[in-house]
Design a protein around this motif. Sequence first.
Motif, PDB file in Angstrom:
ATOM      1  N   GLU A  58       0.833  -1.206   0.000  1.00  0.00           N
ATOM      2  CA  GLU A  58       0.000   0.000   0.000  1.00  0.00           C
ATOM      3  C   GLU A  58       0.869   1.259   0.000  1.00  0.00           C
ATOM      4  O   GLU A  58       0.593   2.224  -0.725  1.00  0.00           O
ATOM      5  N   LEU A  59       1.920   1.268   0.794  1.00  0.00           N
ATOM      6  CA  LEU A  59       2.841   2.409   0.839  1.00  0.00           C
ATOM      7  C   LEU A  59       3.453   2.659  -0.541  1.00  0.00           C
ATOM      8  O   LEU A  59       3.505   3.799  -1.014  1.00  0.00           O
ATOM      9  N   LEU A  60       3.891   1.600  -1.204  1.00  0.00           N
ATOM     10  CA  LEU A  60       4.511   1.729  -2.526  1.00  0.00           C
ATOM     11  C   LEU A  60       3.508   2.148  -3.597  1.00  0.00           C
ATOM     12  O   LEU A  60       3.843   2.942  -4.481  1.00  0.00           O
ATOM     13  N   THR A  61       2.275   1.646  -3.538  1.00  0.00           N
ATOM     14  CA  THR A  61       1.287   2.047  -4.533  1.00  0.00           C
ATOM     15  C   THR A  61       0.817   3.479  -4.287  1.00  0.00           C
ATOM     16  O   THR A  61       0.577   4.223  -5.238  1.00  0.00           O
ATOM     17  N   GLU A  62       0.718   3.891  -3.027  1.00  0.00           N
ATOM     18  CA  GLU A  62       0.351   5.279  -2.722  1.00  0.00           C
ATOM     19  C   GLU A  62       1.421   6.253  -3.227  1.00  0.00           C
ATOM     20  O   GLU A  62       1.104   7.363  -3.647  1.00  0.00           O
ATOM     21  N   ALA A  63       2.668   5.825  -3.175  1.00  0.00           N
ATOM     22  CA  ALA A  63       3.766   6.658  -3.676  1.00  0.00           C
ATOM     23  C   ALA A  63       3.922   6.518  -5.187  1.00  0.00           C
ATOM     24  O   ALA A  63       4.844   7.096  -5.770  1.00  0.00           O
ATOM     25  N   THR A  64       3.033   5.794  -5.833  1.00  0.00           N
ATOM     26  CA  THR A  64       3.004   5.498  -7.274  1.00  0.00           C
ATOM     27  C   THR A  64       4.277   4.823  -7.771  1.00  0.00           C
ATOM     28  O   THR A  64       4.647   4.941  -8.926  1.00  0.00           O
ATOM     29  N   LEU A  65       4.927   4.071  -6.899  1.00  0.00           N
ATOM     30  CA  LEU A  65       6.122   3.329  -7.297  1.00  0.00           C
ATOM     31  C   LEU A  65       5.762   1.925  -7.778  1.00  0.00           C
ATOM     32  O   LEU A  65       6.546   1.287  -8.479  1.00  0.00           O
ATOM     33  N   LEU A  66       4.582   1.453  -7.400  1.00  0.00           N
ATOM     34  CA  LEU A  66       4.043   0.195  -7.903  1.00  0.00           C
ATOM     35  C   LEU A  66       2.694   0.465  -8.542  1.00  0.00           C
ATOM     36  O   LEU A  66       1.977   1.381  -8.137  1.00  0.00           O
ATOM     37  N   GLU A  67       2.368  -0.346  -9.531  1.00  0.00           N
ATOM     38  CA  GLU A  67       1.048  -0.289 -10.137  1.00  0.00           C
ATOM     39  C   GLU A  67       0.312  -1.562  -9.763  1.00  0.00           C
ATOM     40  O   GLU A  67       0.866  -2.657  -9.850  1.00  0.00           O
ATOM     41  N   GLU A  68      -0.921  -1.409  -9.328  1.00  0.00           N
ATOM     42  CA  GLU A  68      -1.751  -2.542  -8.942  1.00  0.00           C
ATOM     43  C   GLU A  68      -2.786  -2.796 -10.029  1.00  0.00           C
ATOM     44  O   GLU A  68      -3.460  -1.877 -10.479  1.00  0.00           O
TER      45      GLU A  68
END
Length: 125
Positions: A58-68
Amino acid sequence: MVRDPITSESAPSAEEICGALDDPDCRDIIRHLDEPMTAAELNARCDIPQSTLYRKLELLTEATLLEESTEIRRDGHHASKYTVAFSEITIALDEDRSLAARIDRPPRTADERLADLWTEVREEL
């Protein structure tokens, strides 16, 4: 709510990006994401407790570093898959001497562009 790294109107702050990258578990997740993976697949590869893994995703997707994205399964048990959503990150000082971040994204495939187009069409209906 997870930000879409491609279409998000609000970019993450340099502090959010640096905070995610400063976390050793987040870096481990990024290191292991050489292909799209579910949380269960990542849990098998990373030495991170499952509950912690979900918080880091969640932290990484919120920072837009991962795409879900959602993997549709015939049995109805759909799963989220995660991919790395950047190729390079640049941290610099802006005009008022505060930190600014620029995230370079990998090029979108034709399939991804088509999926985006269908999403926009459905939203307009």
